[in-house]
Design a protein around this motif. Structure first.
Motif, PDB file in Angstrom:
ATOM      1  N   ASP A   1       0.804  -1.209   0.000  1.00 54.22           N
ATOM      2  CA  ASP A   1       0.000   0.000   0.000  1.00 54.22           C
ATOM      3  C   ASP A   1       0.839   1.262   0.000  1.00 54.22           C
ATOM      4  O   ASP A   1       0.323   2.360  -0.145  1.00 54.22           O
ATOM      5  N   ASP A   2       2.189   1.113   0.217  1.00 51.39           N
ATOM      6  CA  ASP A   2       3.057   2.280   0.203  1.00 51.39           C
ATOM      7  C   ASP A   2       3.514   2.635  -1.203  1.00 51.39           C
ATOM      8  O   ASP A   2       4.183   3.646  -1.404  1.00 51.39           O
ATOM      9  N   GLU A   3       3.198   1.792  -2.193  1.00 52.20           N
ATOM     10  CA  GLU A   3       3.611   2.069  -3.559  1.00 52.20           C
ATOM     11  C   GLU A   3       2.913   3.327  -4.069  1.00 52.20           C
ATOM     12  O   GLU A   3       1.711   3.477  -3.924  1.00 52.20           O
ATOM     13  N   PRO A   4       3.671   4.228  -4.684  1.00 53.47           N
ATOM     14  CA  PRO A   4       3.041   5.451  -5.217  1.00 53.47           C
ATOM     15  C   PRO A   4       2.113   5.126  -6.367  1.00 53.47           C
ATOM     16  O   PRO A   4       2.432   4.298  -7.226  1.00 53.47           O
ATOM     17  N   MET A   5       0.971   5.785  -6.402  1.00 55.52           N
ATOM     18  CA  MET A   5       0.016   5.608  -7.481  1.00 55.52           C
ATOM     19  C   MET A   5       0.290   6.624  -8.584  1.00 55.52           C
ATOM     20  O   MET A   5       0.834   7.697  -8.327  1.00 55.52           O
ATOM     21  N   PRO A   6      -0.053   6.311  -9.827  1.00 59.12           N
ATOM     22  CA  PRO A   6       0.134   7.278 -10.914  1.00 59.12           C
ATOM     23  C   PRO A   6      -0.656   8.550 -10.650  1.00 59.12           C
ATOM     24  O   PRO A   6      -1.670   8.551  -9.952  1.00 59.12           O
ATOM     25  N   GLU A   7      -0.176   9.650 -11.214  1.00 55.50           N
ATOM     26  CA  GLU A   7      -0.872  10.915 -11.043  1.00 55.50           C
ATOM     27  C   GLU A   7      -2.245  10.863 -11.702  1.00 55.50           C
ATOM     28  O   GLU A   7      -2.459  10.192 -12.705  1.00 55.50           O
ATOM     29  N   ALA A   8      -3.192  11.592 -11.112  1.00 55.43           N
ATOM     30  CA  ALA A   8      -4.552  11.615 -11.647  1.00 55.43           C
ATOM     31  C   ALA A   8      -4.570  12.291 -13.014  1.00 55.43           C
ATOM     32  O   ALA A   8      -3.822  13.238 -13.275  1.00 55.43           O
ATOM     33  N   THR A   9      -5.425  11.804 -13.892  1.00 55.11           N
ATOM     34  CA  THR A   9      -5.569  12.370 -15.228  1.00 55.11           C
ATOM     35  C   THR A   9      -6.210  13.752 -15.132  1.00 55.11           C
ATOM     36  O   THR A   9      -7.205  13.925 -14.428  1.00 55.11           O
ATOM     37  N   PRO A  10      -5.668  14.766 -15.825  1.00 56.01           N
ATOM     38  CA  PRO A  10      -6.300  16.093 -15.802  1.00 56.01           C
ATOM     39  C   PRO A  10      -7.746  16.015 -16.285  1.00 56.01           C
ATOM     40  O   PRO A  10      -8.071  15.241 -17.197  1.00 56.01           O
ATOM     41  N   VAL A  11      -8.609  16.837 -15.686  1.00 53.24           N
ATOM     42  CA  VAL A  11     -10.037  16.791 -16.009  1.00 53.24           C
ATOM     43  C   VAL A  11     -10.306  17.035 -17.496  1.00 53.24           C
ATOM     44  O   VAL A  11     -11.114  16.319 -18.095  1.00 53.24           O
ATOM     45  N   PRO A  12      -9.664  18.020 -18.149  1.00 54.22           N
ATOM     46  CA  PRO A  12      -9.927  18.199 -19.587  1.00 54.22           C
ATOM     47  C   PRO A  12      -9.604  16.950 -20.401  1.00 54.22           C
ATOM     48  O   PRO A  12     -10.315  16.625 -21.360  1.00 54.22           O
ATOM     49  N   LEU A  13      -8.557  16.227 -19.993  1.00 58.87           N
ATOM     50  CA  LEU A  13      -8.193  15.006 -20.709  1.00 58.87           C
ATOM     51  C   LEU A  13      -9.206  13.895 -20.448  1.00 58.87           C
ATOM     52  O   LEU A  13      -9.483  13.074 -21.328  1.00 58.87           O
ATOM     53  N   VAL A  14      -9.773  13.877 -19.237  1.00 63.67           N
ATOM     54  CA  VAL A  14     -10.831  12.905 -18.932  1.00 63.67           C
ATOM     55  C   VAL A  14     -12.035  13.152 -19.838  1.00 63.67           C
ATOM     56  O   VAL A  14     -12.611  12.211 -20.400  1.00 63.67           O
ATOM     57  N   LEU A  15     -12.413  14.422 -20.000  1.00 60.88           N
ATOM     58  CA  LEU A  15     -13.548  14.759 -20.861  1.00 60.88           C
ATOM     59  C   LEU A  15     -13.252  14.405 -22.315  1.00 60.88           C
ATOM     60  O   LEU A  15     -14.114  13.871 -23.027  1.00 60.88           O
ATOM     61  N   LEU A  16     -12.042  14.708 -22.760  1.00 59.22           N
ATOM     62  CA  LEU A  16     -11.659  14.388 -24.133  1.00 59.22           C
ATOM     63  C   LEU A  16     -11.692  12.881 -24.364  1.00 59.22           C
ATOM     64  O   LEU A  16     -12.165  12.413 -25.410  1.00 59.22           O
ATOM     65  N   ALA A  17     -11.202  12.125 -23.385  1.00 60.37           N
ATOM     66  CA  ALA A  17     -11.210  10.669 -23.521  1.00 60.37           C
ATOM     67  C   ALA A  17     -12.637  10.140 -23.606  1.00 60.37           C
ATOM     68  O   ALA A  17     -12.933   9.238 -24.406  1.00 60.37           O
ATOM     69  N   GLY A  18     -13.525  10.703 -22.789  1.00 64.28           N
ATOM     70  CA  GLY A  18     -14.917  10.253 -22.819  1.00 64.28           C
ATOM     71  C   GLY A  18     -15.548  10.451 -24.181  1.00 64.28           C
ATOM     72  O   GLY A  18     -16.252   9.562 -24.694  1.00 64.28           O
ATOM     73  N   ILE A  19     -15.309  11.617 -24.791  1.00 60.23           N
ATOM     74  CA  ILE A  19     -15.846  11.892 -26.125  1.00 60.23           C
ATOM     75  C   ILE A  19     -15.198  10.965 -27.155  1.00 60.23           C
ATOM     76  O   ILE A  19     -15.861  10.442 -28.063  1.00 60.23           O
TER      77      ILE A  19
END
Length: 341
Positions: free
Chosen positions: A241-259
């Motif tokens: 559980d101490d392993e670093p997680m990847p950075e969160a995807t920027p919100v504009p990129l999340v919207l672009l991916a959804g489209i």
């Protein structure tokens, strides 16, 4: 016509499924690792990489007779190879009974078998590697559209695909906005887009409900097992559980991916190399690097396998599930358009 295939012929469905499961084992290993299906053309031991001969390739029996070991290096072969063949054979037998014996619908039987094969591959790849290859999601979508087109039900495919995409993308977007981190992988969104197109809107909702229940049970069981392992002194497990997680995807990129996924452009990118190269600058391809050191923690639970398991249940028991949902929501069943999966 049902008498054409009496109940005992389900054995043939099991045998066929077991051989398909043998192919799936190769796909499960090679596809996410970027290895060619044709080079080498013959299956090989994942430990010593020795080419397998005919005695090693008979589904189920080869693993059992070899006692789960390679005949060339004597290293253990994962039990996954056995269970994939058993599971695929069992589900193919179920499809055979439902759509060739109980009723006679060879078109639905064939396309259901293809979907089952894809979903089994999703379960094992995502469970092990936390990814769903784009090729699998494209195969699921193409299979769904082809089936619904031959059924004359492209409207159902469209509504079902939108339902699957909408529910999953809604979770991704809300999770990102509310908690500041990625709530779910993009592969799950793409998979449910295709699964929804195959099942239709009602069964897509049922699929989600089943996945949530099964996922809750499986997640709790996984956490309990992980905690017990920590208690037994496994330092490596304790530090997961101490392993670093990847950075969160920027919100504009999340919207672009959804489209992007809504318009199915990710599928087109697989067949158009320049578009594929461009899009992977922004949406990294889901594949496995052998030197990847990231280790999931005890609470890192892939949801894809549970979504796929829910879809398998809906394929085999779709009629009573859809009927139950419509009764619950007080919707009169439309006999002319009720889906059978």
């Amino acid at each position: 016509m049902a008498l054409l295939f009496p109940a005992w012929t389900c054995v043939m469905g099991f045998i066929l499924g077991a051989f398909v499961g043998s192919f799936l084992n190769m796909a499960i290993y090679r596809l996410p690792r970027g290895k060619s299906f044709f080079n080498p053309s013959r299956s090989f031991c994942p430990n010593c990489e020795h080419a397998l001969g005919a005695p090693d390739l008979f589904p189920i029996l080869s693993w059992l007779l070899a006692r789960g070991r390679c005949r060339y290096c004597d290293q253990r072969i994962a039990s996954r190879y056995l269970w994939v063949e058993v599971l695929t054979g069992s589900l193919f037998a179920g499809v055979w009974f439902k759509y060739l014996t109980e009723t006679y619908d060879p078109l639905r039987a064939g396309f259901s078998a293809i979907m089952i094969a894809c979903l089994i591959a999703v379960i094992y790849i995502d469970w092990e590697l936390y990814i769903i290859p784009d090729e699998l999601n494209a195969a699921i979508l193409v299979t769904a559209i082809a089936f619904q087109a031959l059924q004359g039900n492209l409207h159902g495919a469209l509504v079902g695909g939108l339902t699957g995409w909408g529910i999953l993308f809604g979770i991704v977007l809300l999770g990102r906005l509310a908690f500041g981190k990625d709530a779910m992988g993009d592969g799950d969104v793409k998979m449910m887009r295709g699964v929804g197109a195959f099942l239709g809107p009602w069964l897509t909702v049922g699929n989600m409900a089943i996945a949530v229940v099964v996922g809750l049970i499986g997640g709790i069981a996984g956490i309990l097992i992980a905690n017990r392992s920590k208690g037994s002194g496994e330092a490596e497990a304790a530090n997961d559980d101490d392993e670093p997680m990847p950075e969160a995807t920027p919100v504009p990129l999340v919207l672009l991916a959804g489209i992007w996924y809504l318009l199915c452009l990710d599928v087109l990118a697989l067949f158009i190399p320049p578009l594929n190269k461009w899009v992977h600058r922004y949406f990294p391809e889901e594949s496995v690097e052998e030197e990847d050191d990231w280790k999931p923690g005890a609470t890192t639970i892939p949801f894809g396998p549970y979504l796929a398991a829910g879809a398998l249940i809906c394929i085999l028991f779709g009629a009573p599930i859809e009927s139950g949902l419509k009764r619950y929501f007080h919707v009169a069943p439309d006999v002319s358009s009720t889906s059978e999966p």
